[in-house]
Design an enzyme around this catalytic site. Structure first.
Site, PDB file in Angstrom:
ATOM      1  N   ARG A 171      -7.507  -8.622  -2.666  1.00  0.00           N
ATOM      2  CA  ARG A 171      -7.224 -10.107  -1.827  1.00  0.00           C
ATOM      3  C   ARG A 171      -8.637 -10.557  -1.750  1.00  0.00           C
ATOM      4  NH1 ARG A 171      -1.931  -8.531   1.713  1.00  0.00           N
ATOM      5  NH2 ARG A 171      -0.487  -9.207   0.351  1.00  0.00           N
ATOM      6  N   LYS A 183      14.257  -3.383   1.068  1.00  0.00           N
ATOM      7  CA  LYS A 183      14.998  -4.043   2.244  1.00  0.00           C
ATOM      8  C   LYS A 183      15.793  -5.142   1.654  1.00  0.00           C
ATOM      9  CE  LYS A 183      10.832  -3.661   4.247  1.00  0.00           C
ATOM     10  NZ  LYS A 183       9.628  -4.527   4.137  1.00  0.00           N
ATOM     11  N   GLY A 220       2.892  -7.115  -3.080  1.00  0.00           N
ATOM     12  CA  GLY A 220       1.914  -6.066  -2.945  1.00  0.00           C
ATOM     13  C   GLY A 220       2.379  -4.798  -3.805  1.00  0.00           C
ATOM     14  N   GLY A 237       6.441 -12.200  -0.092  1.00  0.00           N
ATOM     15  CA  GLY A 237       7.306 -13.137   0.596  1.00  0.00           C
ATOM     16  C   GLY A 237       7.035 -14.526   0.363  1.00  0.00           C
TER      17      GLY A 237
HETATM   18  P1  AMP Z   1       9.832  -3.812  -0.037  1.00  0.00           P
HETATM   19  O1  AMP Z   1       9.040  -3.943   1.018  1.00  0.00           O
HETATM   20  O2  AMP Z   1      11.345  -4.380   0.423  1.00  0.00           O
HETATM   21  O3  AMP Z   1       9.646  -4.561  -1.414  1.00  0.00           O
HETATM   22  O4  AMP Z   1      10.092  -2.301  -0.499  1.00  0.00           O
HETATM   23  C1  AMP Z   1       9.101  -1.469  -1.024  1.00  0.00           C
HETATM   24  C2  AMP Z   1       9.402  -0.079  -0.939  1.00  0.00           C
HETATM   25  O5  AMP Z   1      10.498   0.365  -1.438  1.00  0.00           O
HETATM   26  C3  AMP Z   1       8.230   0.883  -1.526  1.00  0.00           C
HETATM   27  O6  AMP Z   1       7.532   1.589  -0.562  1.00  0.00           O
HETATM   28  C4  AMP Z   1       9.067   1.970  -2.169  1.00  0.00           C
HETATM   29  O7  AMP Z   1       8.966   3.062  -2.132  1.00  0.00           O
HETATM   30  C5  AMP Z   1      10.376   1.639  -1.533  1.00  0.00           C
HETATM   31  N1  AMP Z   1      11.617   2.036  -2.472  1.00  0.00           N
HETATM   32  C6  AMP Z   1      11.877   1.475  -3.601  1.00  0.00           C
HETATM   33  N2  AMP Z   1      13.021   2.320  -4.217  1.00  0.00           N
HETATM   34  C7  AMP Z   1      13.375   3.107  -3.190  1.00  0.00           C
HETATM   35  C8  AMP Z   1      14.409   3.967  -3.276  1.00  0.00           C
HETATM   36  N3  AMP Z   1      15.322   4.175  -4.263  1.00  0.00           N
HETATM   37  N4  AMP Z   1      14.661   4.715  -2.067  1.00  0.00           N
HETATM   38  C9  AMP Z   1      13.604   4.540  -0.798  1.00  0.00           C
HETATM   39  N5  AMP Z   1      12.732   3.453  -1.002  1.00  0.00           N
HETATM   40  C10 AMP Z   1      12.606   2.880  -2.003  1.00  0.00           C
END
Ligand code: AMP
Length: 395
Positions: free
Chosen positions: A38, A200, A353, A376
């Site tokens: 960044r 999420k 990220g 986002g």
């Molecule tokens: P986000 O901030 O919503 O984009 O989520 C990113 C995070 O999702 C990363 O830290 C990943 O480790 C987590 N992630 C991806 N797939 C899975 C999964 N099947 N179970 C738990 N965490 C996950």
């Protein structure tokens, strides 16, 4: 674009305030910067202003100090890294407003650089407080927003202060983001494919809804997929889910079907007892996720299926990892998708990220058309939402 850019102003000798995104990842214990992408991404704008002898004032947030001064969120390590990168001294006051900062700004010589302390040490930053915005604006004659990563937030430094400065516009990084992401909004080559992963689903339900009229296909992966599978009535064992969003997920699937948009869900999974390096794993189909195990990555059949779709697409946008890619062996799906996206004969844009780390980890970053610095922000932009950080610059 509807807004001016830094190139529209005479900068010589002017106090130029650039809102940058220096929210870098750091080692939790030592605060050492673990990835300076960044900071590097801001260099074209910084160098542009310095080559024109501006008095350059940089400001950013770092982490979530919740409106309080907290040493671990100080931008000090960033000031040091910046010094190395631009090979110039960087004035680093202990605040971002106040008499001391005002005096330093006044006394700065052309070609000097000052990095203000974390904007979020003041609750007024995120509250977009007009008084605080005015104080920031009082430091400069030209206001440039180059922080695409926070352009979807209406904070004092990203939106509010623009009202108090006549000469305002975007920096070179922000301009590049708007140009590339704008192509996806205007007339993307088809098929236009979105790959959405991450954890999420609540954050992304709205995104998927708004993307439905724009894309031809969506590949769902990451933990998010389990809420969709639950919505389809399947059991997902101990996988990370948001049960209260299962109904909304099911509705999205039927809306997509009626619009003719294909939404793909993983057909198989890598499951394990816990997120542990080198954990014992199994491959199971979506119908057979054991009740005591969690899905932590997409399985081999899903990888093949998704790679095929990626290979056929002409425009690809990717946000969110396919699994817990931070912990091998659950990184395989994400890395395979990264490689497939890099090899695709398509315009490829990666935002967020984690997906950016994944393309770096896979060593394919240079084969991606555009790597967005905003997660986002890029999602909201692609949904067609006007970002407050850009709207504030319209004259
Ligand atoms: P986000 O901030 O919503 O984009 O989520 C990113 C995070 O999702 C990363 O830290 C990943 O480790 C987590 N992630 C991806 N797939 C899975 C999964 N099947 N179970 C738990 N965490 C996950």
């Amino acid at each position: 674009m509807g807004v001016k850019t830094i190139r529209d102003f005479t900068l010589e000798g002017k106090r130029v305030f650039v809102r940058v995104d220096f929210n870098v990842p750091q080692d939790k214990k030592t605060q050492a910067i673990t990835d300076d992408t960044r900071i590097r991404a801001s260099l074209p704008t910084i160098n542009y202003a310095l080559e024109r002898n501006a008095r350059l004032i940089l400001a950013s947030h770092l982490g979530r100090p919740k409106g309080m001064v907290a040493r671990e969120f100080s931008l000090f390590p960033v000031a040091e890294r910046l010094r190395d990168l631009i090979k110039r001294d960087v004035i680093f006051p202990d605040d971002c407003i106040g008499d001391g900062v005002k005096k330093l700004a006044k006394e700065m010589e052309p070609g000097q650089v000052m990095l203000l302390e974390n904007l979020r040490f003041h609750p007024q930053e995120e509250a977009n407080d007009p008084g605080f915005a005015q104080k920031l604006a009082g430091l400069c004659e030209v206001y440039i927003n180059d922080a695409f990563g926070t352009a979807h937030r209406a904070h004092a430094s990203t939106a509010g202060m623009a009202a108090y400065v006549k000469d305002k516009g975007v920096g070179l990084l922000m301009e590049k983001e708007i140009q590339y992401l704008g192509k996806l909004l205007e007339n993307p080559d088809r098929p236009y494919l979105a790959i959405l992963g991450g954890a999420k689903v609540s954050d992304k339900i709205g995104v998927i809804q708004n993307l439905l009229p724009k894309v031809d296909e969506i590949l769902v992966c990451g933990a998010m997929a389990y809420t969709f599978l639950l919505g389809r009535g399947l059991s997902v064992g101990k996988s990370l889910v948001e049960p209260d969003k299962a109904k909304a997920a099911a509705e999205i699937l039927s809306r997509a079907e009626s619009r003719g948009v294909k939404i793909f869900l993983p057909v198989d999974h890598i499951v394990a007892k816990a997120v542990e390096p080198n954990a014992e794993t199994k491959v199971v189909s979506s119908e057979k996720i054991p009740f005591d195990l969690m899905g932590l990555d997409i399985g081999p059949k899903t990888i093949e299926l998704y790679k095929k779709e990626i290979g056929l697409a002409k425009t690809i946008f990717w946000n969110g990892p396919a699994g817990v890619f931070e912990t091998p062996p659950f990184d395989k799906g994400t890395l395979e998708l990264a490689k497939a996206v890099a090899e695709a004969k398509a315009m490829t844009i990666v935002g967020g990220g984690d997906s950016v780390s994944a393309v770096n980890q896979a060593g394919v970053a240079d084969k991606i058309t555009h790597i967005s610095t905003g997660g986002g922000a890029s999602l909201e932009f692609l949904e067609g939402i006007k970002l407050p950080g850009i709207a504030a610059l319209e004259s």
